[in-house]
Design an enzyme around this catalytic site. Structure first.
Site, mmCIF file in Angstrom:
data_model
loop_
_atom_site.group_PDB
_atom_site.id
_atom_site.type_symbol
_atom_site.label_atom_id
_atom_site.label_comp_id
_atom_site.label_asym_id
_atom_site.label_seq_id
_atom_site.Cartn_x
_atom_site.Cartn_y
_atom_site.Cartn_z
ATOM 1 N NE ARG A 1 -6.675 -15.905 -56.807
ATOM 2 C CZ ARG A 1 -6.747 -14.619 -56.434
ATOM 3 N NH1 ARG A 1 -6.778 -13.674 -57.352
ATOM 4 N NH2 ARG A 1 -6.801 -14.275 -55.172
ATOM 5 C CE1 TYR B 1 -5.002 -9.743 -54.759
ATOM 6 C CE2 TYR B 1 -4.126 -11.841 -55.519
ATOM 7 C CZ TYR B 1 -5.147 -10.913 -55.468
ATOM 8 O OH TYR B 1 -6.330 -11.179 -56.102
ATOM 9 C CG ASP C 1 -3.723 -12.484 -59.472
ATOM 10 O OD1 ASP C 1 -2.790 -11.916 -60.075
ATOM 11 O OD2 ASP C 1 -4.812 -11.928 -59.225
ATOM 12 C CG HIS D 1 -2.343 -8.668 -57.414
ATOM 13 N ND1 HIS D 1 -2.357 -7.388 -56.948
ATOM 14 C CD2 HIS D 1 -3.633 -8.989 -57.671
ATOM 15 C CE1 HIS D 1 -3.609 -6.951 -56.906
ATOM 16 N NE2 HIS D 1 -4.407 -7.899 -57.345
ATOM 17 C CD GLU E 1 -5.454 -12.997 -62.372
ATOM 18 O OE1 GLU E 1 -5.877 -14.130 -62.059
ATOM 19 O OE2 GLU E 1 -5.943 -11.953 -61.932
ATOM 20 C CD GLU F 1 -7.220 -8.292 -61.730
ATOM 21 O OE1 GLU F 1 -7.490 -9.502 -61.713
ATOM 22 O OE2 GLU F 1 -6.928 -7.653 -60.707
ATOM 23 N NE ARG G 1 -7.718 -12.105 -64.492
ATOM 24 C CZ ARG G 1 -8.797 -12.375 -63.744
ATOM 25 N NH1 ARG G 1 -9.681 -13.272 -64.159
ATOM 26 N NH2 ARG G 1 -8.984 -11.751 -62.606
ATOM 27 C CD GLU H 1 -11.357 -13.523 -60.000
ATOM 28 O OE1 GLU H 1 -11.180 -12.676 -60.894
ATOM 29 O OE2 GLU H 1 -10.766 -13.502 -58.906
HETATM 30 C C1 CS2 Z 1 -7.723 -9.874 -58.242
HETATM 31 C C2 CS2 Z 1 -8.590 -8.949 -57.504
HETATM 32 O O1 CS2 Z 1 -9.542 -11.303 -58.544
HETATM 33 C C3 CS2 Z 1 -8.407 -11.019 -58.905
HETATM 34 O O2 CS2 Z 1 -7.785 -11.611 -59.747
HETATM 35 O O3 CS2 Z 1 -6.590 -9.471 -58.841
HETATM 36 O O4 CS2 Z 1 -8.777 -9.495 -56.225
HETATM 37 C C4 CS2 Z 1 -8.083 -7.524 -57.355
HETATM 38 O O5 CS2 Z 1 -7.041 -7.455 -56.464
HETATM 39 C C5 CS2 Z 1 -9.228 -6.673 -56.891
HETATM 40 O O6 CS2 Z 1 -10.283 -6.801 -57.774
HETATM 41 C C6 CS2 Z 1 -8.796 -5.224 -56.728
HETATM 42 O O7 CS2 Z 1 -9.904 -4.426 -56.633
HETATM 43 MG MG MG Z 2 -6.110 -10.675 -60.481
#
Ligand code: CS2
Ligand code: MG
Length: 402
Positions: free
Chosen positions: A147, A159, A210, A212, A236, A262, A283, A339
């Site tokens: 990633r 992020y 990602d 986010h 993602e 997630e 996810r 992941e």
């Molecule tokens: C993220 C995470 O791993 C990922 O894809 O989106 O780092 C996420 O930000 C954290 O799990 C938040 O607790």
């Molecule tokens: Mg993520």
């Protein structure tokens, strides 16, 4: 086999972890991850004040009935806090059942569907050259899927990228840190980033990204389309997930594969996206989506629509979750990828683990149960510290999605 004790262990060996331990009158015990990043104590209270007392005296072998009791039996259902607590109970009970059967958990689930589990790791950098270096290092470590996240010129923090250049850990301050965001700068920059990565490292390595949750559907459509020449494994969390119609608009504009889930905690969160074939990877993960019991249902449902699994595996999911997830991944027929954001040595020192990494792949190990245990004495040396996830603002100060 009666449950005699259910206790919650909180520790902070570099980051907070919440672990539930369930003990039975036959001497067998099991553990489950109950960590919810930045909201840890809410789950501790949910367990200690409500679920743990309900478990005492129940038959530990009746995993399904206990799941139904805690979920269907509750008037206030779903939500990340409650579902994380249920997941911890469920994971600990599967650990106990596999130990009682004298089997590694994956055998109890139906045996393995593959020889090894492909994982993706993270390559982050403050700018394109340092991100390219990070990708090179991950390739040297054997990863087959990476990633890629980079700092954006003109945007102070973003992020996926650590402030000081050290290991990235998003929950990094006592009260929420404030990050900044510019959609325009991000959209103009990101295709260049992937162009450079493909130029330098070729087409064989799987690349992931990602977003986010930061784009509108039409912006996400543009990004997906512009990333098509770099054939990502997935894009993602392209848009916030509350309005799932957004994924229909996104899907109309790009063939870049879409991953989401997630932050989902229920099969109901996944249903429309899966049955309308609006996503390619789901996810959801053991700790936040109701344990092994609900994860199996989500995966079986997803398999009808060609959707594969890609479980969340950031550091805020403890080694206990990772162990259980790897048994699930070993079994699940429609596995996509897992992941893997490595825990530090200090974090790992508190948990003994049967799982092993080798050359881009994991195996869960042959220990009975899910193969992860907690060293309670060592855990006690690292007391809880409040850590919050950041908030995000646009350049004019408007609060945005983090
Ligand atoms: C993220 C995470 O791993 C990922 O894809 O989106 O780092 C996420 O930000 C954290 O799990 C938040 O607790
Ligand atoms: Mg993520």
């Amino acid at each position: 086999m009666k449950i005699t004790e259910a206790k919650v262990i909180v520790c902070c060996p570099g980051r907070n972890f919440v672990t539930l331990k369930i003990v039975t009158d036959e001497g067998l015990y099991g553990i489950g991850d109950a960590t919810l990043n930045g909201r840890e104590k809410a789950v501790v209270s949910f367990l200690e004040d409500y679920l743990c007392p309900m478990l005492i005296g129940k038959d530990a072998q009746r995993i399904e009935d206990i799941w139904q009791y805690l979920y269907r039996g509750a008037y206030w259902r779903r939500g990340p806090v409650g579902m994380t607590a249920i997941a911890a109970v469920d994971t600990a009970l599967w650990d106990i059942k596999a130990k009682a059967a004298n089997m590694p958990l994956y055998q109890l689930l139906g045996g393995r569907s593959r020889d090894k589990i492909m994982v993706y790791t993270h390559a982050n950098g403050a700018d394109i050259p340092s991100t390219l270096d990070a990708v090179g290092k991950a390739i040297e470590q054997g990863y087959k899927a990476i990633r890629v996240q980079s700092g954006i010129p003109g945007v102070a923090t973003t992020y996926g990228v650590s402030k000081g250049g050290g290991k990235y850990e998003p929950a990094d301050s006592d009260l929420p840190d404030e990050h900044s965001w510019s959609t325009e700068k991000y959209l103009n920059f990101t295709p260049k980033l992937f162009d450079e990565v493909r130029r330098q490292y070729g087409n064989d390595i799987h690349l992931l990204h990602d977003v986010h949750h930061r784009l509108t559907p039409i912006e996400a459509g543009r990004l997906g389309k512009e990333l098509e020449p770099y054939h990502l494994f997935w894009m993602e969390d392209a848009v916030p997930v509350e309005n799932q119609e957004s994924f229909r608009l996104l899907r109309q504009h790009t063939t870049t594969p879409i991953a989401v889930g997630e932050i989902f905690n229920s099969i109901h969160d996944c249903r429309e996206l899966i049955q309308n074939q609006l996503i390619d990877y789901i996810r959801t993960t053991v700790v936040h989506a109701g344990g092994i019991t609900q994860m199996r249902r989500i995966a079986d449902f997803a398999s009808l629509y060609h959707v594969r699994t890609g479980s969340h595996g950031a550091t805020d999911l403890s080694p206990v979750c990772m162990g259980a997830a790897l048994h699930f991944d070993y079994w699940v027929p429609n596995f996509g990828i897992q992941e893997h954001m490595p825990h530090s040595e200090l974090m790992e020192s508190v948990f003994t683990r049967a799982y092993r990494y080798e050359d881009g792949y994991f195996t869960p190990g042959e220990a009975i149960g899910h193969g992860v245990d907690i060293d309670e004495k060592l855990a006690a040396k690292y007391p809880y510290q409040r850590k919050c996830l950041p908030v995000n603002r646009l350049e004019d100060g408007t609060l945005w999605h983090w």
